[in-house]
Design a protein around this motif. Structure first.
Motif, short mmCIF file in Angstrom:
data_model
loop_
_atom_site.label_atom_id
_atom_site.label_comp_id
_atom_site.label_asym_id
_atom_site.label_seq_id
_atom_site.Cartn_x
_atom_site.Cartn_y
_atom_site.Cartn_z
N UNK A 162 -18.73 22.46 -124.09
CA UNK A 162 -19.50 23.30 -125.27
C UNK A 162 -18.75 23.22 -126.39
N UNK A 181 -19.29 24.25 -130.40
CA UNK A 181 -19.71 25.14 -131.50
C UNK A 181 -19.17 24.66 -132.78
N UNK A 188 -5.36 12.95 -122.58
CA UNK A 188 -6.15 14.40 -123.52
C UNK A 188 -5.74 13.68 -124.98
N UNK A 221 -26.96 22.14 -130.60
CA UNK A 221 -26.12 22.43 -131.61
C UNK A 221 -25.44 23.72 -131.53
N UNK A 222 -26.03 24.68 -131.04
CA UNK A 222 -25.25 26.10 -130.61
C UNK A 222 -25.99 26.75 -129.55
N UNK A 249 -13.49 26.55 -138.30
CA UNK A 249 -13.32 25.24 -137.50
C UNK A 249 -13.99 25.21 -136.51
N UNK A 250 -14.39 23.63 -135.93
CA UNK A 250 -15.13 23.78 -134.87
C UNK A 250 -14.33 24.11 -133.46
N UNK A 251 -15.08 24.53 -132.39
CA UNK A 251 -14.59 24.90 -131.26
C UNK A 251 -15.06 24.02 -130.23
N UNK A 252 -14.27 23.39 -129.34
CA UNK A 252 -14.65 22.71 -128.24
C UNK A 252 -14.05 23.17 -127.04
N UNK A 253 -14.83 23.39 -126.05
CA UNK A 253 -14.34 24.07 -124.66
C UNK A 253 -14.68 23.19 -123.55
N UNK A 254 -13.84 22.29 -122.92
CA UNK A 254 -14.26 21.45 -121.80
C UNK A 254 -13.41 21.39 -120.81
N UNK A 255 -13.94 21.80 -119.86
CA UNK A 255 -13.25 22.17 -118.59
C UNK A 255 -12.47 20.83 -117.85
N UNK A 256 -13.25 19.75 -118.27
CA UNK A 256 -12.71 18.45 -117.99
C UNK A 256 -11.32 17.91 -118.43
N UNK A 257 -11.17 18.71 -119.85
CA UNK A 257 -9.83 18.37 -120.30
C UNK A 257 -8.69 18.93 -119.59
N UNK A 258 -9.07 20.01 -119.08
CA UNK A 258 -7.93 20.97 -118.34
C UNK A 258 -7.80 20.18 -117.29
#
Lengths: 184, 184
Positions: free
Chosen positions: A88, A90, A157, B29-30, B86-95
């Motif tokens: 995701x 945003x 990463x 986009x959101x 600032x943009x926020x990316x949350x991606x489980x795959x990265x963890x």
DNA sequence: CGCTCCATGTAACTGGTTACATGATTCC
DNA sequence: GGAATCATGTAACCAGTTACATGGAGCG
């Protein structure tokens, strides 16, 4: 157990860290405030996924240094076996980009110029970090840490962060070429 | 007024849409669910930033088609003048990527193979959309919609989506080369 | 003297997801 | 007969942010 909890566990699987350290280290990959992290850590402790040790410090406040347990490692392993949910993103700038034409070019340019600065700072940091972990991992030039190496994850990463950063810089630069200059 | 509200306004600044349409169009986009959008729309209506018209349909449920007001356009303009956060990316795959070495390569590979599929589907969609809006905007081959064109925003966004998608495909492909194959 | 860093915690709030609710049409 | 699409809405819950609270060390 939410994603943030697994994020904490995965950092703890590589080193012993305090709640404060965890917050700082997690920022680039899963942004979270301390107010979200501290309660989660005490939950993880209750569930025996982590343990902590009180470390007294002289010139700084005392801290709780957390360690992952076997149970914690096991739940990480289990979590790794299920597919990752969709990423995701945003970004306000994307919405602003969509209605650029409502303001004059000078204002539009400002948005992208300041975002470019943001990415340039990030890029520099990532480059420093990547050379740092490659040095620590002790691989030869052009080589990559092995699958077993504890540095492989961080390297993968950082490589992603670097690549995305460069692409975003490219995009912003291109957009600035599309927006007419003030003196036109 | 939160970012989602401005997202709705910016879509409405280009065309008249129902709450349902807004939800679908905003997704890339959101991301937002209908349960978040409908209450926001009625707020925007109370504040006179948008108006709506009830449109009866025969084979589908009736709908509310929203239109942005002058007041709505004004608040969009004002919002465009302040820098984007600032943009926020949350991606489980990265963890998950960070602690790959805790599971065997076959499991790691699966994570990245399914993510690759995800990005390939996205890529195709974005490519279709971009040719579609270039056709609609009526520009010649290799040209870009003008600053005043209502299609410029969408073109800029799709270009970003395309570029990011390609970079992510590149990253996943590279990671798969780094993870040893099952038969090794 | 105010600011930032370190370090932990809680309370109040906003943002976002999941689930409940309704109902016709179309497609398999 | 079941699922998907269109279309709107509310309620309950979880995730994330902002603010309140404390306090020493070091910097300008």
């Amino acid at each position: 157990m939410n994603t943030l909890a697994y994020g904490l566990l995965s950092l703890l699987s590589h080193s012993h860290l305090s709640g404060y350290d965890l917050m700082l280290k997690l920022q680039p990959f899963w942004p979270a405030k301390h107010s979200q992290i501290y309660p989660l850590l005490s939950n993880l402790e209750k569930e025996e996924q982590v343990t902590f040790e009180l470390v007294a410090q002289t010139d700084k406040p005392d801290k709780k240094v957390y360690t992952i347990t076997e149970k914690g490692i096991d739940s990480l392993r289990e979590w790794l076996s299920v597919p990752a949910s969709d990423p995701v993103l945003r970004d306000e700038l994307m919405i602003k980009a969509y209605c650029l034409s409502f303001v004059d070019p000078a204002i539009s340019r400002k948005l992208f110029v300041s975002r470019l600065e943001y990415y340039h700072i990030k890029l520099q940091r990532y480059e420093e970090k990547i050379t740092h972990i490659l040095k620590k991992s002790g691989v030869n030039e052009g080589e990559i840490p092995s699958y077993q190496s504890p540095y492989l994850g961080a390297y993968i990463l950082l490589n992603k962060a670097l690549m995305s950063c460069k692409t975003n810089i490219e995009w912003c630069t291109w957009v600035l070429k599309v927006i007419p200059a003030d003196n036109e």
